[in-house]
Design a protein around this motif. Sequence first.
Motif, PDB file in Angstrom:
ATOM      1  N   UNK A   1       0.833  -1.202   0.000  1.00  0.00           N
ATOM      2  CA  UNK A   1       0.000   0.000   0.000  1.00  0.00           C
ATOM      3  C   UNK A   1       0.867   1.251   0.000  1.00  0.00           C
ATOM      4  N   UNK A   2       1.603   1.448  -1.067  1.00  0.00           N
ATOM      5  CA  UNK A   2       2.418   2.649  -1.192  1.00  0.00           C
ATOM      6  C   UNK A   2       2.617   2.957  -2.662  1.00  0.00           C
ATOM      7  N   UNK A   3       2.962   4.208  -2.938  1.00  0.00           N
ATOM      8  CA  UNK A   3       3.050   4.663  -4.313  1.00  0.00           C
ATOM      9  C   UNK A   3       4.470   5.081  -4.677  1.00  0.00           C
ATOM     10  N   UNK A   4       4.734   5.061  -5.968  1.00  0.00           N
ATOM     11  CA  UNK A   4       6.007   5.565  -6.480  1.00  0.00           C
ATOM     12  C   UNK A   4       5.855   7.049  -6.770  1.00  0.00           C
ATOM     13  N   UNK A   5       6.807   7.858  -6.328  1.00  0.00           N
ATOM     14  CA  UNK A   5       6.745   9.305  -6.553  1.00  0.00           C
ATOM     15  C   UNK A   5       7.620   9.690  -7.736  1.00  0.00           C
ATOM     16  N   UNK A   6       7.052  10.474  -8.626  1.00  0.00           N
ATOM     17  CA  UNK A   6       7.785  10.977  -9.783  1.00  0.00           C
ATOM     18  C   UNK A   6       8.547  12.233  -9.382  1.00  0.00           C
ATOM     19  N   UNK A   7       9.848  12.255  -9.648  1.00  0.00           N
ATOM     20  CA  UNK A   7      10.680  13.407  -9.291  1.00  0.00           C
ATOM     21  C   UNK A   7      11.335  13.975 -10.543  1.00  0.00           C
ATOM     22  N   UNK A   8      11.107  15.249 -10.788  1.00  0.00           N
ATOM     23  CA  UNK A   8      11.684  15.959 -11.939  1.00  0.00           C
ATOM     24  C   UNK A   8      12.665  17.004 -11.404  1.00  0.00           C
ATOM     25  N   UNK A   9      13.957  16.943 -11.796  1.00  0.00           N
ATOM     26  CA  UNK A   9      14.927  17.934 -11.306  1.00  0.00           C
ATOM     27  C   UNK A   9      14.568  19.353 -11.715  1.00  0.00           C
ATOM     28  N   UNK A  10      15.082  20.332 -10.970  1.00  0.00           N
ATOM     29  CA  UNK A  10      14.921  21.732 -11.339  1.00  0.00           C
ATOM     30  C   UNK A  10      15.591  21.989 -12.688  1.00  0.00           C
ATOM     31  N   UNK A  11      15.047  22.906 -13.439  1.00  0.00           N
ATOM     32  CA  UNK A  11      15.565  23.233 -14.772  1.00  0.00           C
ATOM     33  C   UNK A  11      17.043  23.593 -14.709  1.00  0.00           C
ATOM     34  N   UNK A  12      17.867  22.876 -15.487  1.00  0.00           N
ATOM     35  CA  UNK A  12      19.280  23.187 -15.596  1.00  0.00           C
ATOM     36  C   UNK A  12      20.147  22.654 -14.476  1.00  0.00           C
ATOM     37  N   UNK A  13      19.569  21.875 -13.542  1.00  0.00           N
ATOM     38  CA  UNK A  13      20.342  21.358 -12.405  1.00  0.00           C
ATOM     39  C   UNK A  13      20.135  19.853 -12.256  1.00  0.00           C
ATOM     40  N   UNK A  14      21.116  19.153 -11.669  1.00  0.00           N
ATOM     41  CA  UNK A  14      20.998  17.690 -11.515  1.00  0.00           C
ATOM     42  C   UNK A  14      20.296  17.289 -10.226  1.00  0.00           C
TER      43      UNK A  14
ATOM     44  N   UNK B   1       6.068  19.796 -19.008  1.00  0.00           N
ATOM     45  CA  UNK B   1       5.353  20.869 -19.695  1.00  0.00           C
ATOM     46  C   UNK B   1       5.047  22.017 -18.735  1.00  0.00           C
ATOM     47  N   UNK B   2       4.663  21.670 -17.521  1.00  0.00           N
ATOM     48  CA  UNK B   2       4.375  22.694 -16.512  1.00  0.00           C
ATOM     49  C   UNK B   2       5.633  23.507 -16.206  1.00  0.00           C
ATOM     50  N   UNK B   3       6.755  22.818 -16.126  1.00  0.00           N
ATOM     51  CA  UNK B   3       8.022  23.511 -15.880  1.00  0.00           C
ATOM     52  C   UNK B   3       8.352  24.458 -17.021  1.00  0.00           C
ATOM     53  N   UNK B   4       8.112  24.016 -18.266  1.00  0.00           N
ATOM     54  CA  UNK B   4       8.357  24.881 -19.423  1.00  0.00           C
ATOM     55  C   UNK B   4       7.431  26.099 -19.414  1.00  0.00           C
ATOM     56  N   UNK B   5       6.199  25.886 -18.981  1.00  0.00           N
ATOM     57  CA  UNK B   5       5.233  26.983 -18.920  1.00  0.00           C
ATOM     58  C   UNK B   5       5.711  28.059 -17.943  1.00  0.00           C
ATOM     59  N   UNK B   6       6.334  27.627 -16.853  1.00  0.00           N
ATOM     60  CA  UNK B   6       6.822  28.559 -15.836  1.00  0.00           C
ATOM     61  C   UNK B   6       8.109  29.260 -16.242  1.00  0.00           C
ATOM     62  N   UNK B   7       8.974  28.547 -16.965  1.00  0.00           N
ATOM     63  CA  UNK B   7      10.343  29.027 -17.141  1.00  0.00           C
ATOM     64  C   UNK B   7      10.718  29.443 -18.565  1.00  0.00           C
ATOM     65  N   UNK B   8       9.797  29.307 -19.523  1.00  0.00           N
ATOM     66  CA  UNK B   8      10.118  29.711 -20.893  1.00  0.00           C
ATOM     67  C   UNK B   8       9.004  30.597 -21.452  1.00  0.00           C
ATOM     68  N   UNK B   9       9.289  31.221 -22.590  1.00  0.00           N
ATOM     69  CA  UNK B   9       8.258  32.004 -23.275  1.00  0.00           C
ATOM     70  C   UNK B   9       7.786  31.286 -24.536  1.00  0.00           C
ATOM     71  N   UNK B  10       7.983  29.970 -24.575  1.00  0.00           N
ATOM     72  CA  UNK B  10       7.526  29.188 -25.717  1.00  0.00           C
ATOM     73  C   UNK B  10       5.997  29.237 -25.804  1.00  0.00           C
ATOM     74  N   UNK B  11       5.481  29.104 -27.017  1.00  0.00           N
ATOM     75  CA  UNK B  11       4.028  29.084 -27.190  1.00  0.00           C
ATOM     76  C   UNK B  11       3.447  27.818 -26.574  1.00  0.00           C
ATOM     77  N   UNK B  12       2.153  27.832 -26.307  1.00  0.00           N
ATOM     78  CA  UNK B  12       1.478  26.658 -25.754  1.00  0.00           C
ATOM     79  C   UNK B  12       1.615  25.477 -26.708  1.00  0.00           C
TER      80      UNK B  12
END
Length: 282
Positions: free
Chosen positions: A2-15, A227-238
């Motif tokens: 009864x436990x879940x796996x957590x998805x971890x995404x590093x901060x942009x540009x860092x390990x 995608x959420x990280x890109x939305x926060x940190x870039x000016x790319x179009x949707x």
Amino acid sequence: MEFQHELIIPNEGFPFKVFLFEGGNGNYVREKHWHTSVEIFAVMEGRLDFFVNKDEYPLKAGEQIIINSNEIHSIHAVEKNKTVVLQIPLKQFENYFTAQRYIRFRGQEELVDKKLVSLLRKLYHVYSERKIGYEFRTISIFYEIMYIMVKDYRVTETREKDIRHSRRLDALSKITTYMREHYREELKLSDVAATFGYSDAYLSRMFQKYAKINYKTYLQDIRMAYAYRDLLNTDHTISQIALDNGFCSSRGFSGEFQKRYGVLPSEMRKQINEKGQKNAID
């Protein structure tokens, strides 16, 4: 299990990923979960209660705890707290493995380490302020933390029982790592199963059993996180963000985004821009 796996995404540009604990307002419970990354919690204010396997570890301000890779844990935040969290992908330690893809740190026996807590506080402060040259300073602090961990905290003698336990979850973690590296591609379940020598049905059951989620949803979670990280940190179009992160169309991405966050990505970006302008004026 009864436990879940957590998805971890590093901060942009860092390990690594560094952030303030999400249960900072108190009255919060993070149920049992696991991840391949090594995780350090440093409590700056208030307190937290950790449960690692069957043991409880209460932490107060000035104390820290290291959660090892594939270690099942939960967190109770009864009261308000300010806690810095550092998550380090397992591959960062690959030159110091004591067995195949296995490394362990004595995280519970040393709850009080002023130097490590101080470095975590400094890491978050420098990263958050983002002054000129912060990237170099952030990386230098991170590697100082890594040095302390492999020098002072790494356990060089391992028990076969601990290694076997870790390997039960390691098979899935290899697959999820592969998915994070190829999430921009079509990445069918059948293709991933074939890559690792499994049948489609076996891989599907593996996700349901260990990650408590189906394969397709997990893949969408990865794509959405980037995608959420890109939305926060870039000016790319949707549209560009959608295509860059494996979505078939901007319409499909926008619909999935709204289901998860309650607003369209365009609305979220507008809120972010308005907040940034207000901060600039203030």
